[in-house]
Design an enzyme around this catalytic site. Structure first.
Site, PDB file in Angstrom:
ATOM      1  N   ASN A   9      -3.090  -7.422  -6.115  1.00 28.43           N
ATOM      2  CA  ASN A   9      -2.664  -8.759  -5.697  1.00 28.43           C
ATOM      3  C   ASN A   9      -3.396  -9.065  -4.393  1.00 28.43           C
ATOM      4  O   ASN A   9      -3.044  -8.543  -3.343  1.00 28.43           O
ATOM      5  CB  ASN A   9      -1.137  -8.735  -5.502  1.00 28.43           C
ATOM      6  CG  ASN A   9      -0.607 -10.019  -4.914  1.00 28.43           C
ATOM      7  OD1 ASN A   9      -1.327 -11.015  -4.795  1.00 28.43           O
ATOM      8  ND2 ASN A   9       0.665 -10.020  -4.550  1.00 28.43           N
ATOM      9  N   LYS A  11      -3.473 -11.735  -2.746  1.00 23.36           N
ATOM     10  CA  LYS A  11      -2.727 -12.674  -1.889  1.00 23.36           C
ATOM     11  C   LYS A  11      -3.679 -13.745  -1.312  1.00 23.36           C
ATOM     12  O   LYS A  11      -4.619 -14.138  -1.973  1.00 23.36           O
ATOM     13  CB  LYS A  11      -1.966 -11.912  -0.795  1.00 23.36           C
ATOM     14  CG  LYS A  11      -1.098 -10.801  -1.392  1.00 23.36           C
ATOM     15  CD  LYS A  11      -0.127 -10.196  -0.415  1.00 23.36           C
ATOM     16  CE  LYS A  11       0.692  -9.120  -1.121  1.00 23.36           C
ATOM     17  NZ  LYS A  11       1.725  -8.541  -0.295  1.00 23.36           N
ATOM     18  N   HIS A  95       6.983 -13.267  -7.133  1.00 19.23           N
ATOM     19  CA  HIS A  95       6.664 -12.335  -6.045  1.00 19.23           C
ATOM     20  C   HIS A  95       7.611 -12.585  -4.866  1.00 19.23           C
ATOM     21  O   HIS A  95       7.981 -13.729  -4.598  1.00 19.23           O
ATOM     22  CB  HIS A  95       5.198 -12.506  -5.614  1.00 19.23           C
ATOM     23  CG  HIS A  95       4.775 -11.430  -4.674  1.00 19.23           C
ATOM     24  ND1 HIS A  95       5.019 -11.503  -3.326  1.00 19.23           N
ATOM     25  CD2 HIS A  95       4.173 -10.230  -4.892  1.00 19.23           C
ATOM     26  CE1 HIS A  95       4.572 -10.388  -2.749  1.00 19.23           C
ATOM     27  NE2 HIS A  95       4.055  -9.599  -3.675  1.00 19.23           N
ATOM     28  N   GLU A  97       7.162 -12.812  -1.825  1.00 21.15           N
ATOM     29  CA  GLU A  97       6.691 -13.792  -0.834  1.00 21.15           C
ATOM     30  C   GLU A  97       6.943 -15.218  -1.342  1.00 21.15           C
ATOM     31  O   GLU A  97       7.212 -16.132  -0.554  1.00 21.15           O
ATOM     32  CB  GLU A  97       5.209 -13.534  -0.511  1.00 21.15           C
ATOM     33  CG  GLU A  97       5.082 -12.285   0.370  1.00 21.15           C
ATOM     34  CD  GLU A  97       3.825 -11.461   0.160  1.00 21.15           C
ATOM     35  OE1 GLU A  97       2.827 -11.986  -0.364  1.00 21.15           O
ATOM     36  OE2 GLU A  97       3.842 -10.278   0.536  1.00 21.15           O
ATOM     37  N   GLU A 167       9.367  -4.122  -6.645  1.00 18.54           N
ATOM     38  CA  GLU A 167       8.796  -4.036  -5.295  1.00 18.54           C
ATOM     39  C   GLU A 167       9.903  -4.168  -4.248  1.00 18.54           C
ATOM     40  O   GLU A 167      10.352  -5.283  -3.959  1.00 18.54           O
ATOM     41  CB  GLU A 167       7.786  -5.171  -5.079  1.00 18.54           C
ATOM     42  CG  GLU A 167       6.651  -5.181  -6.067  1.00 18.54           C
ATOM     43  CD  GLU A 167       5.497  -6.012  -5.546  1.00 18.54           C
ATOM     44  OE1 GLU A 167       4.460  -5.430  -5.205  1.00 18.54           O
ATOM     45  OE2 GLU A 167       5.638  -7.242  -5.435  1.00 18.54           O
ATOM     46  N   GLY A 173       3.683  -4.378   2.436  1.00 22.00           N
ATOM     47  CA  GLY A 173       2.843  -4.678   3.594  1.00 22.00           C
ATOM     48  C   GLY A 173       3.309  -4.027   4.880  1.00 22.00           C
ATOM     49  O   GLY A 173       2.799  -4.324   5.958  1.00 22.00           O
ATOM     50  N   SER A 214       3.182  -0.947  -0.499  1.00 20.45           N
ATOM     51  CA  SER A 214       2.386   0.043   0.245  1.00 20.45           C
ATOM     52  C   SER A 214       1.930   1.217  -0.621  1.00 20.45           C
ATOM     53  O   SER A 214       1.856   2.352  -0.155  1.00 20.45           O
ATOM     54  CB  SER A 214       3.154   0.543   1.481  1.00 20.45           C
ATOM     55  OG  SER A 214       3.435  -0.544   2.351  1.00 20.45           O
TER      56      SER A 214
HETATM   57  P1  PGA Z   1       1.285  -4.077  -0.393  1.00 21.11           P
HETATM   58  O1  PGA Z   1       1.716  -5.364  -1.252  1.00 21.11           O
HETATM   59  O2  PGA Z   1       0.644  -3.094  -1.337  1.00 21.11           O
HETATM   60  O3  PGA Z   1       0.344  -4.586   0.636  1.00 21.11           O
HETATM   61  O4  PGA Z   1       2.550  -3.508   0.204  1.00 21.11           O
HETATM   62  C1  PGA Z   1       2.265  -5.230  -2.533  1.00 21.11           C
HETATM   63  C2  PGA Z   1       2.601  -6.588  -3.103  1.00 21.11           C
HETATM   64  O5  PGA Z   1       3.077  -7.458  -2.369  1.00 21.11           O
HETATM   65  O6  PGA Z   1       2.402  -6.858  -4.304  1.00 21.11           O
END
Ligand code: PGA
Length: 251
Positions: A9, A11, A95, A97, A167, A173, A214
Site C-alpha cells: 500500500n 499510500k 483502510h 486511515e 491491521e 506506521g 509495520s
Molecule cells: P505500515 O502500513 O506497514 O507502514 O505499518 C500498513 C498499512 O497501513 O497498510
C-alpha cells in the site's frame, strides 16, 4: 491451500515517474516468484502507468479506494469501471486511515465491497482495533463488528472472492508490530468464530487473511508462518523494491 498474498500500500507517496521506477524495480525483484500473489497499490494518478509497466507480469495492481456508485456527480471519486479500464484488479476497502480521517463507516465499507465484487475487482477489506480498544479488551468485538458490517448481505461465494487485512491500528506506521502470537490469536478468531458464523466452514477455511502493521523483512517470516496468517498488507516497507522483496521472498 491458501496462497500467500503480499500487497504493498503505497499510500500518498510517489509521483508518476517515481511510481513507474518503483514498479519496474518490483517487477524485476518479483520475477520468478510463483508461490506468492504480489499486488501493489499506487495512488490513483499512477495506476495507469504502473499497470502498463506490470502488464503480463506476476505483480498485480490494486487501488487504495473506490466509490460504490457507477457514475455521476461525485466530484473527486473513482468508480470500479474506471479502475478496471486502467488494469486494476484489486482494491483496498476500509483502510484505517480512511476510517479515521475520511469518515469511512462499516456501511460505506459494505457498499464499496459489494461494488468491487459486482464489478469483478477483488476487495481487500481492512479491519482492526485501536490501541484504546485493545487496552479495553475490545479487540474481538471490534473485528467482529467490522467484519459483519463489511460482509452484510454477501453470499459465501462472494466472500470467497475477497481478502481480509487485519491491521491493528496501533501497529500501522508506528514500528510497533503485533507479536506473531497476538496476530495469530486475532486471525484465528476472525476465521474460526466470525467467518464461520457468518458463512460456513469451507468459506472460513478458504478466505485469505493478511496481517498489516509495520510488517518488514525482519518479522515477515515469523508472522507469515502462523496458521491463520495468509499474507501481508505492507505500507512503509513496500516503498523500496528490496524491502518489499524481503517480505514476499520471506521463505
Ligand atoms: P505500515 O502500513 O506497514 O507502514 O505499518 C500498513 C498499512 O497501513 O497498510
Amino acid at each position: 491451500m491458501r496462497k500467500t498474498i503480499i500487497a504493498g500500500n503505497w499510500k500518498m507517496n510517489k509521483t508518476a515517474s517515481e511510481a513507474v521506477e518503483l514498479a519496474n524495480a518490483i517487477k524485476a525483484a518479483a520475477s520468478g516468484t510463483t508461490d506468492v500473489d504480489i499486488v501493489v497499490c499506487p495512488a490513483y494518478v499512477c495506476l495507469a502507468a504502473v499497470a502498463e509497466v506490470l502488464k503480463g507480469s506476476n505483480v498485480k495492481v490494486g487501488a487504495q479506494d473506490l466509490h460504490w456508485e457507477a457514475k455521476g456527480a461525485y466530484t473527486g471519486k473513482i468508480s470500479v469501471e474506471m479502475l478496471k479500464s486502467v488494469g486494476v484488479e484489486y482494491v483496498l476497502v476500509g483502510h484505517s486511515e480512511q476510517r479515521t480521517y475520511f469518515n469511512e463507516t462499516d456501511e460505506t465499507v459494505n457498499k464499496k465491497t459489494k461494488a468491487a465484487l459486482d464489478g469483478g475487482l477483488t476487495p481487500i477489506v481492512c479491519i482492526g482495533e485501536t490501541l484504546e480498544e485493545r487496552e479495553q479488551n475490545k479487540t474481538n468485538n471490534v473485528v467482529e463488528t467490522q467484519t459483519k458490517g463489511a460482509y452484510a448481505g454477501l453470499t459465501a461465494e462472494q466472500a470467497r472472492n475477497t481478502v481480509i487485512a487485519y491491521e491493528p491500528v496501533w501497529a500501522i506506521g508506528t514500528g510497533l508490530t503485533a507479536t506473531a502470537e497476538q496476530a495469530q490469536e486475532v486471525h484465528d478468531f476472525i476465521r474460526n468464530n466470525v467467518l464461520k458464523s457468518i458463512f460456513d466452514d469451507e468459506t472460513a477455511a478458504s478466505l485469505r487473511i493478511q496481517y498489516g502493521g509495520s510488517m518488514k523483512g525482519s518479522n515477515a517470516k515469523e508472522l507469515l508462518e502462523q496458521t491463520d496468517i495468509d499474507g501481508g498488507l505492507i505500507g512503509g516497507a513496500s516503498l523500496k523494491a528490496e524491502d518489499f522483496k524481503g517480505i514476499f521472498a520471506y521463505q
